[in-house]
Write a protein that holds these residues in place. Sequence first.
Motif, PDB file in Angstrom:
ATOM      1  N   PRO A   1       0.839  -1.205   0.000  1.00  0.00           N
ATOM      2  CA  PRO A   1       0.000   0.000   0.000  1.00  0.00           C
ATOM      3  C   PRO A   1       0.874   1.255   0.000  1.00  0.00           C
ATOM      4  N   LEU A   2       0.316   2.357  -0.466  1.00  0.00           N
ATOM      5  CA  LEU A   2       1.042   3.626  -0.470  1.00  0.00           C
ATOM      6  C   LEU A   2       1.136   4.165   0.953  1.00  0.00           C
ATOM      7  N   ASP A   3       2.270   4.787   1.287  1.00  0.00           N
ATOM      8  CA  ASP A   3       2.362   5.442   2.588  1.00  0.00           C
ATOM      9  C   ASP A   3       1.674   6.809   2.498  1.00  0.00           C
ATOM     10  N   GLU A   4       1.637   7.540   3.585  1.00  0.00           N
ATOM     11  CA  GLU A   4       0.883   8.794   3.639  1.00  0.00           C
ATOM     12  C   GLU A   4       1.397   9.830   2.644  1.00  0.00           C
ATOM     13  N   GLN A   5       2.711   9.981   2.552  1.00  0.00           N
ATOM     14  CA  GLN A   5       3.309  10.958   1.638  1.00  0.00           C
ATOM     15  C   GLN A   5       3.021  10.584   0.182  1.00  0.00           C
TER      16      GLN A   5
ATOM     17  N   ASN B   1     -15.039   3.596  -5.952  1.00  0.00           N
ATOM     18  CA  ASN B   1     -15.564   2.789  -7.044  1.00  0.00           C
ATOM     19  C   ASN B   1     -15.656   1.318  -6.625  1.00  0.00           C
ATOM     20  N   PRO B   2     -16.866   0.707  -6.674  1.00  0.00           N
ATOM     21  CA  PRO B   2     -16.967  -0.706  -6.291  1.00  0.00           C
ATOM     22  C   PRO B   2     -16.381  -1.608  -7.370  1.00  0.00           C
TER      23      PRO B   2
ATOM     24  N   ASN C   1     -19.800 -10.083  -2.180  1.00  0.00           N
ATOM     25  CA  ASN C   1     -19.823  -8.650  -1.893  1.00  0.00           C
ATOM     26  C   ASN C   1     -18.787  -7.951  -2.759  1.00  0.00           C
ATOM     27  N   PRO C   2     -19.219  -6.901  -3.463  1.00  0.00           N
ATOM     28  CA  PRO C   2     -18.223  -6.189  -4.278  1.00  0.00           C
ATOM     29  C   PRO C   2     -17.211  -5.475  -3.385  1.00  0.00           C
ATOM     30  N   GLY C   3     -15.944  -5.630  -3.727  1.00  0.00           N
ATOM     31  CA  GLY C   3     -14.889  -4.934  -2.990  1.00  0.00           C
ATOM     32  C   GLY C   3     -14.712  -3.539  -3.568  1.00  0.00           C
ATOM     33  N   ARG C   4     -13.575  -2.966  -3.299  1.00  0.00           N
ATOM     34  CA  ARG C   4     -13.256  -1.642  -3.822  1.00  0.00           C
ATOM     35  C   ARG C   4     -11.949  -1.711  -4.572  1.00  0.00           C
ATOM     36  N   TYR C   5     -11.671  -0.626  -5.257  1.00  0.00           N
ATOM     37  CA  TYR C   5     -10.368  -0.489  -5.891  1.00  0.00           C
ATOM     38  C   TYR C   5      -9.435   0.205  -4.924  1.00  0.00           C
TER      39      TYR C   5
ATOM     40  N   TYR D   1      -3.716   0.905  -9.929  1.00  0.00           N
ATOM     41  CA  TYR D   1      -5.105   1.008  -9.496  1.00  0.00           C
ATOM     42  C   TYR D   1      -5.692  -0.384  -9.709  1.00  0.00           C
ATOM     43  N   VAL D   2      -5.987  -1.077  -8.614  1.00  0.00           N
ATOM     44  CA  VAL D   2      -6.324  -2.495  -8.706  1.00  0.00           C
ATOM     45  C   VAL D   2      -7.418  -2.849  -7.702  1.00  0.00           C
ATOM     46  N   SER D   3      -8.221  -3.862  -8.033  1.00  0.00           N
ATOM     47  CA  SER D   3      -9.283  -4.283  -7.110  1.00  0.00           C
ATOM     48  C   SER D   3      -8.671  -5.040  -5.928  1.00  0.00           C
ATOM     49  N   GLU D   4      -9.319  -4.920  -4.778  1.00  0.00           N
ATOM     50  CA  GLU D   4      -8.811  -5.567  -3.568  1.00  0.00           C
ATOM     51  C   GLU D   4      -8.793  -7.082  -3.703  1.00  0.00           C
ATOM     52  N   SER D   5      -9.776  -7.645  -4.409  1.00  0.00           N
ATOM     53  CA  SER D   5      -9.807  -9.103  -4.559  1.00  0.00           C
ATOM     54  C   SER D   5      -8.619  -9.589  -5.387  1.00  0.00           C
TER      55      SER D   5
END
Length: 193
Positions: free
Chosen positions: A3-7, A30-31, A39-43, A54-58
């Motif tokens: 995952p991206l850090d805060e900065q 965006n679902p 259940n639809p996840g998110r991107y 930019y990728v779906s969580e699944s």
Amino acid sequence: MRPLDEQETTAVFEKLFKFTGNNLKNIVENPSHEGPDQNPGRYCFRLQKNKVYYVSESLVKRATNVARPKLVSLGTCIGRFTHGNKFHLTVECLNLLAANAKHKVWLKPTSEMSFLYANHVLKGGLGRITDSISPGDGVVIFSMSDLPLGFGIAAKSTQDCRKLDPNAIVVLHQADIGEYLRMENQSEQLIEE
């Protein structure tokens, strides 16, 4: 892939906000209907080496079975971080930007090829332009048939465009769909050498 850090998140969101404005919320929330889950996840945004995806969580969950050095790409590459930690959008994010663009410019058919050869948009090639564009705003460029061609930065406001000389620059080029062909040509030349 992490995952991206805060900065990093701030840098990515600031760049996307420049082009989408308040529509950034649509990108983030965006679902996703990919994968076997009911259940639809998110991107989400993930970093692999210096590229942001930019990728779906699944899909991210399923990619954990692949070793990091062997993972080449996942989802849509929307940009990359430079060595100086600046974030640059790439042409691959064009569909994402076009669907959520705040400011749009449409080109006349005669000036489309000029833009696709990485030239700036001139006043003479302008077909239509959305209202309330300020200098420095992110702009998505379309053909008159609403095909997204690329994106750039507004050099003049909408009001200034009406009074400009036909050879004045209206939008500064950043990326276009012609990059695919130019990059392919460059890679072929490197292989031959």
